[in-house]
Design a protein around this motif. Structure first.
Motif, PDB file in Angstrom:
ATOM      1  N   SER A 137      -9.285 -15.448 113.111  1.00 45.25           N
ATOM      2  CA  SER A 137      -8.858 -17.485 113.197  1.00 45.25           C
ATOM      3  C   SER A 137      -7.282 -17.273 113.864  1.00 45.25           C
ATOM      4  O   SER A 137      -7.788 -18.412 114.164  1.00 45.25           O
ATOM      5  N   LEU A 138      -6.694 -15.998 114.098  1.00 40.35           N
ATOM      6  CA  LEU A 138      -6.164 -16.246 115.313  1.00 40.35           C
ATOM      7  C   LEU A 138      -6.639 -15.992 116.355  1.00 40.35           C
ATOM      8  O   LEU A 138      -5.439 -15.740 116.768  1.00 40.35           O
ATOM      9  N   SER A 148      -3.086 -17.284 120.554  1.00 42.22           N
ATOM     10  CA  SER A 148      -2.431 -17.795 121.671  1.00 42.22           C
ATOM     11  C   SER A 148      -1.103 -18.556 120.945  1.00 42.22           C
ATOM     12  O   SER A 148      -0.300 -19.706 121.507  1.00 42.22           O
ATOM     13  N   THR A 149      -1.176 -17.892 120.245  1.00 44.54           N
ATOM     14  CA  THR A 149       0.513 -18.141 119.445  1.00 44.54           C
ATOM     15  C   THR A 149       0.754 -16.445 118.531  1.00 44.54           C
ATOM     16  O   THR A 149       0.453 -15.585 118.333  1.00 44.54           O
ATOM     17  N   VAL A 490       2.363 -15.409 125.600  1.00 47.12           N
ATOM     18  CA  VAL A 490       2.551 -14.688 124.704  1.00 47.12           C
ATOM     19  C   VAL A 490       2.438 -13.535 124.150  1.00 47.12           C
ATOM     20  O   VAL A 490       3.098 -12.457 123.209  1.00 47.12           O
ATOM     21  N   ALA A 491       1.302 -12.739 124.910  1.00 44.85           N
ATOM     22  CA  ALA A 491       1.295 -11.476 124.694  1.00 44.85           C
ATOM     23  C   ALA A 491       2.121 -10.411 125.153  1.00 44.85           C
ATOM     24  O   ALA A 491       2.819  -9.745 124.253  1.00 44.85           O
ATOM     25  N   GLU A 492       3.278 -10.998 126.652  1.00 43.51           N
ATOM     26  CA  GLU A 492       4.098 -10.439 126.519  1.00 43.51           C
ATOM     27  C   GLU A 492       5.189 -10.090 125.511  1.00 43.51           C
ATOM     28  O   GLU A 492       5.807  -9.593 124.947  1.00 43.51           O
ATOM     29  N   ALA A 493       5.543 -11.757 124.981  1.00 45.12           N
ATOM     30  CA  ALA A 493       6.675 -12.041 123.718  1.00 45.12           C
ATOM     31  C   ALA A 493       6.090 -11.648 122.829  1.00 45.12           C
ATOM     32  O   ALA A 493       7.330 -10.644 122.209  1.00 45.12           O
ATOM     33  N   GLN A 494       4.982 -11.249 122.556  1.00 48.84           N
ATOM     34  CA  GLN A 494       4.766 -10.504 120.840  1.00 48.84           C
ATOM     35  C   GLN A 494       5.112  -9.266 121.239  1.00 48.84           C
ATOM     36  O   GLN A 494       5.753  -8.118 120.384  1.00 48.84           O
TER      37      GLN A 494
END
Length: 543
Positions: A137-138, A148-149, A490-494
């Motif tokens: 779902s994510l 995306s989040t 998003v990927a970098e911040a994650q």
């Protein structure tokens, strides 16, 4: 604390103890604000709002919701109004999921289309199937796409100053060389186990999940974080995945077969002939040891959320009467099973409850050598450790060690209920040239060659899990802010802020499910085969 004008606006879903803990951490951050609460129990919802929301704003309808379903309907309407050109109240940017574990998948699946950043309390879900539902779902553009989040999970042990230093000492400073073996213990605490896992919500596998998941999934994640995830300076490396998983465990003590004969047929503490001398007397645990000493928060407030307000407005005696009234509630053979299972029974005899989760369990993880392909020399291979040594016995690091952090090793985890300590983890780690021990306060490293020990005293922060609760909230909010401001994708911040992605979250839960399968069947599970059969073969992905 004064809030930034662009503070991240957070919805807390669930006003229980974990929702309260996270709200407290949010309060202490200028970059975030608890903007709304979704909670079906009106008293808890109102008390939460007064404590964490209304000190900063005037009460309004957009601050309180009966449940997450009502919030979703409100938010869809708000967005339609905004699209029509109306001036609307500020929206929610992130949601903290703090409701019952069995509801996580349904809530996250419903919230995902709104594009909110999500932080979910552990465990992610109570079944592997639901974990994979959340995973899918994510990833709205397919399982091969990136989320995306921002997504966070309540694996708070990663974020305490103690454990962050411990990992640095092991993986970066190499104070004991290469890890050979880890022994990690979670002492649950004798009365804590009775409160939550015998009388409380998490007592029964069929209605919640095994205690290894509900209590200790973040301990399994902690071990994988130390032994499986790549170190920070090389976080692009593939994980060193386990080879085998095995487990043994039982419900050993708090069951009917071990009920003291002198207790007779009593099923409730308040009618039991041995209550005054019983270690597990609910009256003694909640009334004598806590309420009468002025402690009306957790766990007393879990027995009845109105006790704190009663104590404050009507006094100790009235609060005590309310508490005893709750403790006197009981059931018998004529009570429908659905009624028994839908709520906790905090006055119930611990030997007459319907609990079945393990109170003593051991999990063993093994790794095989898994060398990396040859690679050029990197700066990290010649870094000296904090005790002055290089990580290699010949005094110089080779240009490339394909087994650095990837050699064969073993980890054992022990969850035990009957302890003095309450959730104060402890452990011992053996390495190629030293030994390290930890106890949630002090980390002690012994060097074989010098015969000396070094003690490290990590910063002791307030809040839950040695500062881990606050640390998780701080990092999650930092990731959301970085995306919001356009500073990172998003990927970098994650990766840089949260430190783990959705696949890693699913993997650590999957290890728990594999361990439970091994325990039930009395088998050793081969991780690679299990992952392919149960996860990758169903949704695709990497172990």
């Amino acid at each position: 604390m004064p809030k930034d004008p662009d503070a991240v606006r957070i919805l807390i879903i669930g006003a229980g103890s974990r929702g309260q803990q996270y709200a407290e951490a949010i309060r202490d951050l200028p970059s975030a604000v608890a903007a709304a609460i979704a909670e079906p129990i009106e008293f808890k919802r109102k008390e939460f709002s007064k404590k964490w929301i209304y000190p900063d704003v005037e009460p309004a309808a957009e601050h309180e919701f009966h449940d997450w379903q009502q919030f979703i309907q409100y938010e869809k309407t708000r967005r339609r109004r905004a699209a029509a050109g109306e001036t609307v109240e500020p929206g929610i940017e992130a949601a903290f999921i703090c409701i019952l574990d069995v509801l996580h998948a349904e809530a996250i699946e419903a919230l995902a289309p709104l594009g909110l950043h999500i932080m979910c309390e552990k465990p992610l879900a109570t079944t592997l199937k639901d974990c994979l539902r959340i995973y899918s779902s994510l990833r709205p553009n397919g399982i091969d796409s990136h989320p995306s989040t921002i997504f966070g999970i309540g694996h708070v042990l990663r974020y305490s100053p103690h454990n962050m230093l411990l990992r640095k000492l092991l993986l970066e400073d190499k104070v004991i060389g290469e890890v050979i073996s880890v022994e990690h213990t979670e002492p649950v605490g004798w009365w804590h186990f009775a409160h939550s896992y015998v009388r409380g919500n998490w007592r029964k596998e069929s209605t919640t999940a095994p205690s290894l998941l509900t209590k200790s999934c973040h301990d399994i994640d902690f071990l994988l974080w130390l032994l499986c995830s790549p170190p920070p300076q090389n976080n692009s490396l593939p994980p060193h995945l386990p080879a085998t998983i095995s487990s043994t465990g039982h419900l050993t003590y708090l069951r009917k077969a071990r009920k003291p004969p002198a207790a007779g047929t009593a099923t409730n503490c308040l009618s039991c002939p041995i209550e005054p001398s019983c270690l597990f007397s609910a009256k003694h645990i909640y009334l004598d040891q806590r309420l009468r000493r002025g402690h009306v928060g957790w766990p007393v407030s879990i027995v009845n959320p109105e006790i704190e307000d009663c104590y404050r407005t009507r006094g100790s005696d009235a609060a005590g009467e309310l508490l005893l009234q709750m403790l006197s509630e009981d059931y018998d053979d004529s009570t429908p099973q659905a009624i028994v299972e839908q709520r906790p029974w905090f006055g119930r005899c611990v030997w007459e409850s319907d609990n079945d989760v393990c109170d003593d369990q051991v999990v063993t993880l093994t790794w095989d050598d898994d060398p990396l392909p040859s690679a050029p020399l990197t700066a990290t291979t010649t870094t000296t450790t904090t005790n002055g040594h290089t990580p290699y016995h010949n005094g110089t690091a080779p240009p490339h060690d394909p087994l650095r952090n990837r050699a064969a090793k073993t980890a054992t985890f022990h969850m035990i209920a009957y302890t003095e300590a309450q959730c104060e983890r402890r452990g011992r780690i053996s390495g190629t040239h030293g030994e390290l021990s930890y106890d949630s306060t002090v980390i002690r490293a012994y060097d074989f060659r010098s015969g000396t020990s070094t003690e490290h005293h990590p910063q002791q922060q307030g809040g839950g899990h040695g500062g881990g609760d606050a640390g998780l909230v701080r990092q999650f909010v930092g990731a959301v802010r970085a995306v919001k401001r356009g500073e990172m994708g998003v990927a970098e911040a994650q990766r840089e802020w949260v430190g783990c992605g959705l696949e890693e979250v699913v993997r650590s839960h999957a290890v728990v499910f594999a361990a439970e399968e091994a325990r039930r069947k009395g088998e050793v599970v081969r991780w690679g085969e299990w992952w392919w059969r149960e996860v990758e073969g169903r949704v695709g992905g990497k172990g």
